[in-house]
Design a protein around this motif. Structure first.
Motif, PDB file in Angstrom:
ATOM      1  N   ASN A  61       0.799  -1.095  -0.037  1.00 37.26           N
ATOM      2  CA  ASN A  61       0.010   0.036   0.084  1.00 37.26           C
ATOM      3  C   ASN A  61       0.920   1.367   0.051  1.00 37.26           C
ATOM      4  O   ASN A  61       2.153   1.274   0.279  1.00 37.26           O
ATOM      5  CB  ASN A  61      -1.077   0.020   1.208  1.00 37.26           C
ATOM      6  CG  ASN A  61      -0.443  -0.010   2.475  1.00 37.26           C
ATOM      7  OD1 ASN A  61       0.213   1.041   2.866  1.00 37.26           O
ATOM      8  ND2 ASN A  61       0.103  -1.109   3.170  1.00 37.26           N
ATOM      9  N   ALA A  62       0.262   2.345  -0.097  1.00 41.63           N
ATOM     10  CA  ALA A  62       0.873   3.667  -0.160  1.00 41.63           C
ATOM     11  C   ALA A  62       1.662   4.204   1.001  1.00 41.63           C
ATOM     12  O   ALA A  62       2.277   5.226   1.071  1.00 41.63           O
ATOM     13  CB  ALA A  62      -0.050   4.800  -0.721  1.00 41.63           C
ATOM     14  N   LEU A  76       1.186   1.974  -7.997  1.00 38.56           N
ATOM     15  CA  LEU A  76       1.854   2.905  -7.276  1.00 38.56           C
ATOM     16  C   LEU A  76       3.561   2.955  -8.009  1.00 38.56           C
ATOM     17  O   LEU A  76       3.867   2.172  -8.489  1.00 38.56           O
ATOM     18  CB  LEU A  76       2.042   2.466  -5.906  1.00 38.56           C
ATOM     19  CG  LEU A  76       0.812   2.463  -5.168  1.00 38.56           C
ATOM     20  CD1 LEU A  76       1.124   1.553  -3.813  1.00 38.56           C
ATOM     21  CD2 LEU A  76       0.279   3.665  -5.040  1.00 38.56           C
ATOM     22  N   GLU A 103       7.589   4.970  -7.203  1.00 34.77           N
ATOM     23  CA  GLU A 103       8.529   5.598  -6.168  1.00 34.77           C
ATOM     24  C   GLU A 103       9.505   6.346  -7.024  1.00 34.77           C
ATOM     25  O   GLU A 103      10.132   5.763  -7.954  1.00 34.77           O
ATOM     26  CB  GLU A 103       9.195   4.816  -5.110  1.00 34.77           C
ATOM     27  CG  GLU A 103       9.855   5.482  -4.125  1.00 34.77           C
ATOM     28  CD  GLU A 103      10.555   4.561  -2.963  1.00 34.77           C
ATOM     29  OE1 GLU A 103      10.951   5.037  -1.931  1.00 34.77           O
ATOM     30  OE2 GLU A 103      10.689   3.340  -3.199  1.00 34.77           O
ATOM     31  N   SER A 155      -2.818   9.734  -4.590  1.00 37.69           N
ATOM     32  CA  SER A 155      -1.856   9.856  -3.156  1.00 37.69           C
ATOM     33  C   SER A 155      -0.537  10.260  -3.721  1.00 37.69           C
ATOM     34  O   SER A 155       0.140   9.607  -4.536  1.00 37.69           O
ATOM     35  CB  SER A 155      -2.241   8.665  -2.483  1.00 37.69           C
ATOM     36  OG  SER A 155      -1.513   7.658  -2.861  1.00 37.69           O
ATOM     37  N   TYR A 156      -0.073  10.955  -2.651  1.00 37.98           N
ATOM     38  CA  TYR A 156       1.655  10.982  -2.546  1.00 37.98           C
ATOM     39  C   TYR A 156       1.966  11.410  -1.127  1.00 37.98           C
ATOM     40  O   TYR A 156       1.316  11.759  -0.381  1.00 37.98           O
ATOM     41  CB  TYR A 156       1.770  12.479  -3.366  1.00 37.98           C
ATOM     42  CG  TYR A 156       1.198  12.826  -4.909  1.00 37.98           C
ATOM     43  CD1 TYR A 156       2.071  11.988  -5.887  1.00 37.98           C
ATOM     44  CD2 TYR A 156       0.097  13.236  -5.091  1.00 37.98           C
ATOM     45  CE1 TYR A 156       1.367  12.091  -7.126  1.00 37.98           C
ATOM     46  CE2 TYR A 156      -0.294  13.496  -6.517  1.00 37.98           C
ATOM     47  CZ  TYR A 156       0.463  12.778  -7.701  1.00 37.98           C
ATOM     48  OH  TYR A 156      -0.009  12.776  -8.840  1.00 37.98           O
ATOM     49  N   ILE A 162       6.300   8.521  -2.985  1.00 36.60           N
ATOM     50  CA  ILE A 162       5.611   7.552  -3.467  1.00 36.60           C
ATOM     51  C   ILE A 162       4.228   8.147  -3.875  1.00 36.60           C
ATOM     52  O   ILE A 162       3.658   8.748  -2.798  1.00 36.60           O
ATOM     53  CB  ILE A 162       5.512   6.527  -2.337  1.00 36.60           C
ATOM     54  CG1 ILE A 162       6.839   5.591  -2.079  1.00 36.60           C
ATOM     55  CG2 ILE A 162       4.458   5.494  -2.499  1.00 36.60           C
ATOM     56  CD1 ILE A 162       6.876   4.776  -0.935  1.00 36.60           C
ATOM     57  N   SER A 212      -2.214   5.142  -6.948  1.00 38.01           N
ATOM     58  CA  SER A 212      -3.647   4.738  -6.368  1.00 38.01           C
ATOM     59  C   SER A 212      -4.635   4.956  -7.608  1.00 38.01           C
ATOM     60  O   SER A 212      -5.645   4.506  -7.418  1.00 38.01           O
ATOM     61  CB  SER A 212      -4.006   5.395  -5.009  1.00 38.01           C
ATOM     62  OG  SER A 212      -2.869   5.003  -3.974  1.00 38.01           O
TER      63      SER A 212
END
Length: 449
Positions: A72-73, A258, A260, A290-291, A300, A303
């Motif tokens: 997950n984030a 996601l 990175e 999301s960030y 990262i 989503s």
């Protein structure tokens, strides 16, 4: 490395297979409780039961943390339901207020577990901000914030001036700050819980794929090389539940991507405003992005651009990347124009469990007494899944837990295929179309530059 050549990881950057990989189940065994799935829900359930003196075993198809818990984030958030106006519409103001309190409780429980088991997971309690990226999103977010405050949620609106004071990148104009929670390294967290479970004497069988749960008394959990007979069974398999059984027919399994970046230099961090509070950020899109800025000075994100496949069983598909990843990387470039030359280190994908009413499926099967489940966290599972373990353990032991009574309800009905696939694809096309139109306006008008 160019965006097109971004390396796609088979797992995630958070964790590698543990060196002390536990042996697969081979043969037939007995346990008080059999837990299907070794992520946050399964591990927290096993630890809670162990403290109560109950013998529980975990059956994990790969290794603990392999699923959403390790992919997950990294946002620990009190978000529940789609938003508070939706919660009020679906459940009424009184219950929505209690759901908001439960969401806060989930964050506090996660924080307590980190302390109790001495887990250093880079937790930064800076909160998370649902951020406006186009002025048209602001009125609705203000209304949602006001509605949340009225029922007691710990959230407040952050004006543009404060966003700049906080060093939030300019693309994020204003927003709603969740004042509890923050960001963390999910791999360190889930592996820390795994180690705690092993140290406590919990039996864990990894590389053990559960095929089905019988309705015998006691129930038999059948795997490819053995069985577990148990008085109670806990389905903690989240998006993989549709491959096994109940309550998989109430879940959507969505594929998420996601990415990175490489670490930012001091100059690059200054160029985006500083982001000194390292608040997690969500965009106020119909399908959010999301960030977060990590302790390793990487960003990262992702989503958005989720995928749903016919049949809703993730194991029948190789994963999600390509177009979804390209779209996420492109939107990152749009949000962070001053980082135009920042390379992406890697991308990865995983599966999340979604429900029709945006509330997790927690409870005991009405058709099979003794079969419990905690699945379907709708992208907010870090806090909720870590809390559900204690709720299920209390229920199994016959202990009263008011949070269980609040969150446990009949799962929302889902239509069968092909109607489910058609409905999901139509909805995704609608929300992605709205978001794409907004994004074109943002670029054309230079908003947030």
């Amino acid at each position: 490395m160019t965006d097109a050549g971004t390396r796609f990881l088979p797992l995630s950057p958070y964790l590698d297979p543990p060196l002390d990989l536990q042996a697969a189940l081979d043969g037939d065994i007995r346990a008080d409780v059999a837990i299907v799935g070794g992520g946050f829900t399964g591990l927290s359930t096993a630890l809670a039961l162990k403290q109560m003196g109950t013998d529980a075993v975990i059956l994990e198809r790969e290794f603990c943390g392999y699923g959403a818990s390790g992919r997950n984030a990294g946002h620990l958030t009190p978000t529940i339901c789609k938003d508070m106006p939706t919660a009020i519409m679906l459940f009424g103001a009184e219950r929505a207020g209690r759901l908001a309190s439960f969401a806060d409780h989930c964050v506090e429980t996660a924080e307590q577990l980190m302390v109790e088991y001495g887990i250093d997971c880079d937790y930064h309690p800076g909160g998370n901000i649902m951020s406006v990226v186009h002025p048209a999103q602001e009125p609705r977010l203000r209304r949602a914030t006001a509605a949340a405050q009225e029922i007691g949620a710990r959230v407040r609106f952050v004006e543009a001036a404060e966003m700049r004071e906080r060093g939030i990148p300019k693309a994020f104009l204003c927003g709603a700050l969740e004042e509890v929670g923050g960001t963390l390294h999910p791999g360190k967290l889930v592996l820390g819980l795994r180690q705690a479970a092993l140290a406590a004497g919990v039996r864990i069988y990894e590389h053990t794929r559960v095929q089905r749960v019988t309705r015998d008394t006691p129930a038999r959990v059948e795997t490819d090389r053995g069985t577990v007979s148990a008085d109670r069974v806990v389905m903690a398999s989240n998006a993989w539940t549709p491959e096994i059984g109940e309550p998989g027919h109430r879940l959507y399994a969505f594929g998420v991507t996601l990415f990175e970046t490489e670490p930012l230099t001091d100059a690059q961090i200054d160029a985006i405003g500083g982001w000194s509070g390292r608040e997690g950020i969500y965009t106020a899109h119909e399908s959010l992005l999301s960030y977060r800025l990590t302790a390793q000075r990487t960003i990262i994100g992702g989503s958005k651009h989720v995928r749903y496949f016919f049949g809703g069983k993730p194991g029948s598909h190789g994963g999600v990347k390509d177009a979804s990843m390209a779209a996420n990387l492109g939107e990152f470039r749009d949000r962070f124009p001053t980082l135009g030359d920042l390379p992406f280190a890697h991308g990865w994908s995983g599966w999340i469990g979604m429900t029709l009413n945006f509330i997790p499926i927690i409870g005991e099967s009405p058709r099979q007494p003794g079969l419990y489940y905690g699945v379907g966290y709708n992208g907010h599972g870090v806090a909720q899944a870590l809390t559900v373990g204690g709720l299920l353990a209390d229920r199994i032991q016959g202990r009263n837990n008011p949070w269980y009574d609040l969150i446990s309800c009949k799962p929302a009905w889902l239509p069968p295929e092909p109607f489910r696939w058609l409905g999901v694809r139509s909805l995704l096309a609608l929300v992605n179309g709205i978001d794409a139109w907004r994004n074109r306006q943002i670029l054309r008008r230079g908003i947030g530059r």
